[in-house]
Structures are given as structure tokens and as C-alpha cells.
Write a protein that holds these residues in place. Structure first.
Motif, PDB file in Angstrom:
ATOM      1  N   SER A 149       0.825  -1.210   0.000  1.00 33.38           N
ATOM      2  CA  SER A 149       0.000   0.000   0.000  1.00 33.38           C
ATOM      3  C   SER A 149       0.860   1.262   0.000  1.00 33.38           C
ATOM      4  N   LEU A 150       1.935   1.264   0.781  1.00 31.33           N
ATOM      5  CA  LEU A 150       2.808   2.436   0.824  1.00 31.33           C
ATOM      6  C   LEU A 150       3.532   2.638  -0.504  1.00 31.33           C
ATOM      7  N   THR A 151       3.967   1.531  -1.118  1.00 31.72           N
ATOM      8  CA  THR A 151       4.631   1.623  -2.420  1.00 31.72           C
ATOM      9  C   THR A 151       3.708   2.261  -3.446  1.00 31.72           C
ATOM     10  N   LYS A 152       2.473   1.795  -3.503  1.00 28.11           N
ATOM     11  CA  LYS A 152       1.522   2.306  -4.487  1.00 28.11           C
ATOM     12  C   LYS A 152       1.065   3.727  -4.159  1.00 28.11           C
ATOM     13  N   TRP A 153       1.010   4.056  -2.875  1.00 26.76           N
ATOM     14  CA  TRP A 153       0.660   5.425  -2.471  1.00 26.76           C
ATOM     15  C   TRP A 153       1.687   6.415  -3.019  1.00 26.76           C
ATOM     16  N   HIS A 154       2.964   6.095  -2.853  1.00 29.21           N
ATOM     17  CA  HIS A 154       4.023   6.965  -3.373  1.00 29.21           C
ATOM     18  C   HIS A 154       3.981   7.029  -4.903  1.00 29.21           C
ATOM     19  N   GLU A 155       3.660   5.913  -5.536  1.00 30.87           N
ATOM     20  CA  GLU A 155       3.570   5.892  -6.998  1.00 30.87           C
ATOM     21  C   GLU A 155       2.423   6.782  -7.476  1.00 30.87           C
ATOM     22  N   ALA A 156       1.273   6.704  -6.804  1.00 37.56           N
ATOM     23  CA  ALA A 156       0.130   7.538  -7.172  1.00 37.56           C
ATOM     24  C   ALA A 156       0.444   9.018  -6.980  1.00 37.56           C
ATOM     25  N   ALA A 157       1.194   9.341  -5.916  1.00 38.32           N
ATOM     26  CA  ALA A 157       1.585  10.734  -5.677  1.00 38.32           C
ATOM     27  C   ALA A 157       2.515  11.229  -6.781  1.00 38.32           C
ATOM     28  N   ARG A 158       3.418  10.370  -7.204  1.00 38.04           N
ATOM     29  CA  ARG A 158       4.365  10.752  -8.261  1.00 38.04           C
ATOM     30  C   ARG A 158       3.648  10.954  -9.598  1.00 38.04           C
ATOM     31  N   LEU A 159       2.697  10.071  -9.904  1.00 38.10           N
ATOM     32  CA  LEU A 159       1.988  10.121 -11.180  1.00 38.10           C
ATOM     33  C   LEU A 159       0.781  11.052 -11.140  1.00 38.10           C
ATOM     34  N   GLN A 160       0.368  11.456  -9.928  1.00 42.64           N
ATOM     35  CA  GLN A 160      -0.817  12.300  -9.733  1.00 42.64           C
ATOM     36  C   GLN A 160      -2.072  11.670 -10.338  1.00 42.64           C
ATOM     37  N   VAL A 161      -2.336  10.433  -9.912  1.00 45.60           N
ATOM     38  CA  VAL A 161      -3.538   9.715 -10.337  1.00 45.60           C
ATOM     39  C   VAL A 161      -4.384   9.382  -9.109  1.00 45.60           C
ATOM     40  N   PRO A 162      -5.701   9.187  -9.290  1.00 47.27           N
ATOM     41  CA  PRO A 162      -6.557   8.862  -8.152  1.00 47.27           C
ATOM     42  C   PRO A 162      -6.147   7.553  -7.480  1.00 47.27           C
ATOM     43  N   PHE A 163      -6.235   7.547  -6.162  1.00 49.94           N
ATOM     44  CA  PHE A 163      -5.887   6.382  -5.341  1.00 49.94           C
ATOM     45  C   PHE A 163      -7.065   6.115  -4.411  1.00 49.94           C
ATOM     46  N   SER A 164      -7.551   4.878  -4.408  1.00 44.55           N
ATOM     47  CA  SER A 164      -8.712   4.533  -3.582  1.00 44.55           C
ATOM     48  C   SER A 164      -8.351   3.483  -2.538  1.00 44.55           C
ATOM     49  N   VAL A 165      -8.861   3.688  -1.327  1.00 43.70           N
ATOM     50  CA  VAL A 165      -8.707   2.728  -0.236  1.00 43.70           C
ATOM     51  C   VAL A 165     -10.095   2.213   0.122  1.00 43.70           C
ATOM     52  N   CYS A 166     -10.282   0.892   0.140  1.00 46.39           N
ATOM     53  CA  CYS A 166     -11.593   0.287   0.388  1.00 46.39           C
ATOM     54  C   CYS A 166     -11.510  -0.638   1.601  1.00 46.39           C
ATOM     55  N   MET A 167     -12.461  -0.523   2.499  1.00 46.90           N
ATOM     56  CA  MET A 167     -12.536  -1.396   3.674  1.00 46.90           C
ATOM     57  C   MET A 167     -13.837  -2.195   3.618  1.00 46.90           C
ATOM     58  N   PHE A 168     -13.753  -3.513   3.883  1.00 50.35           N
ATOM     59  CA  PHE A 168     -14.910  -4.407   3.847  1.00 50.35           C
ATOM     60  C   PHE A 168     -15.045  -5.110   5.190  1.00 50.35           C
ATOM     61  N   ASP A 169     -16.282  -5.312   5.627  1.00 49.04           N
ATOM     62  CA  ASP A 169     -16.514  -6.047   6.867  1.00 49.04           C
ATOM     63  C   ASP A 169     -17.752  -6.921   6.688  1.00 49.04           C
ATOM     64  N   ILE A 170     -17.625  -8.204   7.031  1.00 51.13           N
ATOM     65  CA  ILE A 170     -18.770  -9.112   6.924  1.00 51.13           C
ATOM     66  C   ILE A 170     -19.737  -8.801   8.062  1.00 51.13           C
ATOM     67  N   ASP A 171     -20.976  -8.547   7.710  1.00 51.30           N
ATOM     68  CA  ASP A 171     -21.980  -8.103   8.685  1.00 51.30           C
ATOM     69  C   ASP A 171     -22.370  -9.221   9.653  1.00 51.30           C
ATOM     70  N   HIS A 172     -22.466  -8.842  10.935  1.00 48.66           N
ATOM     71  CA  HIS A 172     -22.916  -9.759  11.993  1.00 48.66           C
ATOM     72  C   HIS A 172     -22.142 -11.081  11.964  1.00 48.66           C
ATOM     73  N   PHE A 173     -20.830 -10.994  11.774  1.00 42.13           N
ATOM     74  CA  PHE A 173     -20.063 -12.231  11.600  1.00 42.13           C
ATOM     75  C   PHE A 173     -19.976 -13.040  12.892  1.00 42.13           C
ATOM     76  N   LYS A 174     -19.895 -12.381  14.016  1.00 36.28           N
ATOM     77  CA  LYS A 174     -19.858 -13.118  15.289  1.00 36.28           C
ATOM     78  C   LYS A 174     -21.133 -13.928  15.475  1.00 36.28           C
ATOM     79  N   VAL A 175     -22.269 -13.324  15.107  1.00 37.85           N
ATOM     80  CA  VAL A 175     -23.543 -14.049  15.203  1.00 37.85           C
ATOM     81  C   VAL A 175     -23.521 -15.268  14.284  1.00 37.85           C
ATOM     82  N   TYR A 176     -22.939 -15.086  13.079  1.00 39.26           N
ATOM     83  CA  TYR A 176     -22.857 -16.211  12.134  1.00 39.26           C
ATOM     84  C   TYR A 176     -22.024 -17.347  12.737  1.00 39.26           C
ATOM     85  N   ASN A 177     -20.865 -17.011  13.294  1.00 39.34           N
ATOM     86  CA  ASN A 177     -20.013 -18.034  13.898  1.00 39.34           C
ATOM     87  C   ASN A 177     -20.706 -18.733  15.057  1.00 39.34           C
ATOM     88  N   ASP A 178     -21.384 -17.956  15.884  1.00 38.43           N
ATOM     89  CA  ASP A 178     -22.084 -18.540  17.039  1.00 38.43           C
ATOM     90  C   ASP A 178     -23.219 -19.458  16.594  1.00 38.43           C
TER      91      ASP A 178
END
Length: 313
Positions: A149-178
Motif C-alpha cells: 500500500s505504501l509503495t503504491k501510495w508513493h507511486e500515485a503521488a508521483r503520477l498524480q492519479v486517483p488512489f482509492s482505499v476500500c474497507m470491507f466487513d462481513i456483517d454480523h459475523f460473530k452471530v454467524y459463527n455462534d
């Protein structure tokens, strides 16, 4: 072909060194320490040949800078010097250099030392590659993500292109496991990882397991609007797997997604934007789960319009 960087303020000396090894390697030359540091950040080198005596920033100082950076600290550095004394050799080795080459150059010795350290680096990277894959899902693990991620962040800064960070979380996963047990939970994690990876599979996309039931992805080159559309399709694709959940919380297994798109400025902090993406994920979960909340280039939120969790409009 493996890439090697020569950092030497003398173009004549650098060219002589390049001529010795260029038949076997792709060789680049930087004539200042600052340029060498920038190129080491932005490009993937298997070895750096670093002159000790340079104006403004000497080789010892640059070596210390390289060792302090996560992106460059594992790239082997051979110091080049005419200072053939034990004190300087000891200083360089303590700072992290793997070897010394003295001037004037003896081609056979230069080739032997370069070949040895490139082979060692290649072997070490193969071992690291195995240790940087999440065994359950087959995607990258947290350790690999931290570096990439850090390597690509610096590359995006050098090239001045959009950079996106995405976070995903499985909903109610503890309930699923239980409800269904941990082996079933592991299958869900693997299925979600496969679904995310199947949609984010361009050369500019990268997906990793962040920990537990969380995933993180980065992407370069797409606007916030495009990324918002991609992520809505991924969210829907996970729901369309129709993996039964505990009916008290949800009919199907779903994911919440948050993220941000930015054109990085040189010197800006990646961690700040990771926190923004995490905040967007929190808003998605707080807003009912199974939805995408995104921050665009002006940090304005985009909300996925939904009638209720689990139903698209």
C-alpha cells in the motif's frame, strides 16, 4: 530481468560500473542521493550500488534513510568506495550495507558480488511471498498489504492519479459463527474474499485480508464515482451468493463497505486516508449495514440509497 540502481554523483564512474553488469541486469543511474531515494521508493530494485562520497547527502546518510523506510529497508545495498579502511567498512555494515566494492573496479569481483546478492534477494523474496499470503483465502495478508500500500501510495503521488482505499466487513459475523460454527465461518470468509477478488482483478487493484472478517483493497486510476459503482456491485455480488445467515439479524450474509478516493500529494500521509476509509466503513455499519459509504476527492460522502438492509433500490 532484475533491476539494479546505481547512485553516484560521478556519471563517468556510474557509467563504468553500469557497463560491467548491464549484460545481465536492467541498470538505472541516479546522480544525487535525493534522486536515488525517490527512485528506490517508486521502483522495484533488487540491489542498490551506492557511492559513499557524494555532495549534500553522503552514502552513509542515504543508506540510513533507506533502512528507515519500510518500502526500501529490505533492498540490499552494496557500498562503493575508495575509502578502503576498516572504520568506514564497519560503519557501513552497521548501518545495513551487505557488502563493499572498492575503486578502481575489478569486473570479475563486481560481477561476483552483484550476482551473489541479487540471488540472495530473489530467494528471500520467494520465501517472503509465501509468508505474505493468507492461507485461508489465498489473497494477500496484512503484512504484504502494509508494504504494498505504501509503495503504491508513493507511486500515485508521483503520477498524480486517483488512489482509492476500500474497507470491507462481513456483517454480523460473530452471530454467524455462534450460529453455524467456526468451520462454516471460515468458508464464508473464503467465499467473500473470492467474490471481492473476482471483481477487483485489474493490474491496478490489490486485495488483502486485513484481519478476522475484514478485508482491505486499494486501486489506482479510477475516479471516486467509478469506484463507488464498483463497490456497489461487489456488495450486491456478496448478497447474491445467498449464504443463509441467522434470520434474527439477516436473511443472507452481506458486507458493509467504506472507502475514500484521493489524488495523493507528495509527502501526504497514507495512514490518514486509511482512517477516513475506516470511518466510512463505520458509517456504513452504523447506517444499517449491507451498504457502501464513500468519500470522494473533496471528502464529500456518497451514500448508497437503500430502502432497508438487504434490499437494493
Amino acid at each position: 530481468m532484475e533491476k539494479i540502481l546505481i547512485v553516484d554523483d560521478s556519471l563517468l564512474q556510474a557509467t563504468q560500473l553500469k557497463a560491467i553488469i548491464e549484460d545481465e541486469y536492467n541498470v538505472a543511474i541516479a546522480q544525487t542521493a535525493e534522486d536515488g531515494l525517490r527512485r528506490a521508493h517508486d521502483e522495484d530494485f533488487s540491489l542498490i550500488l551506492l557511492d559513499v562520497v557524494m555532495p549534500e547527502m553522503d552514502g552513509f546518510t542515504l543508506l540510513k534513510r533507506l533502512q528507515e523506510e519500510i518500502i526500501t529497508q529490505n533492498v540490499p545495498v552494496i557500498l562503493i568506495t575508495s575509502l578502503a579502511d576498516a572504520a568506514n567498512e564497519q560503519r557501513g555494515l552497521i548501518l545495513g550495507a551487505v557488502d563493499y566494492i572498492t575503486k578502481p573496479y575489478i569486473p570479475l569481483i563486481v560481477k561476483a558480488r552483484v550476482n551473489t546478492h541479487v540471488k540472495l534477494y530473489r530467494y528471500r523474496r520467494q520465501i517472503e511471498e509465501q509468508s505474505m499470503t493468507d492461507q485461508l483465502t489465498g489473497v494477500a495478508n496484512r503484512r504484504r498489504y502494509d508494504r504494498y500500500s505504501l509503495t503504491k501510495w508513493h507511486e500515485a503521488a508521483r503520477l498524480q492519479v486517483p488512489f482509492s482505499v476500500c474497507m470491507f466487513d462481513i456483517d454480523h459475523f460473530k452471530v454467524y459463527n455462534d450460529t453455524f460454527g467456526h468451520p462454516a465461518g471460515d468458508k464464508v470468509i473464503a467465499a467473500v474474499a473470492k467474490t471481492i477478488s473476482s471483481h477487483l482483478k485489474r493490474s491496478t487493484d490489490f486485495v488483502a485480508r486485513y484481519g478476522g472478517e475484514e478485508f482491505v483493497a486499494i486501486s489506482m486510476g479510477e475516479s471516486s464515482g467509478k469506484m463507488f459503482e464498483y463497490l456497489q456491485k461487489i456488495r450486491q455480488a456478496v448478497e447474491d451468493l445467498h449464504i443463509p445467515h441467522n434470520p434474527k439479524v439477516s436473511q443472507w450474509v452481506t458486507v458493509s463497505i467504506g472507502g475514500v478516493t484521493v489524488i495523493p500529494e507528495t509527502g501526504s500521509a497514507y495512514d490518514l486516508h486509511l482512517k477516513i476509509a475506516d470511518t466510512m466503513l463505520y458509517d456504513a455499519k452504523k447506517g444499517g449495514r449491507n451498504q457502501v459509504v464513500w468519500a470522494d476527492e473533496q471528502l464529500k460522502r456518497k451514500f448508497e440509497k437503500r430502502t432497508k438492509p438487504g434490499v437494493s433500490v
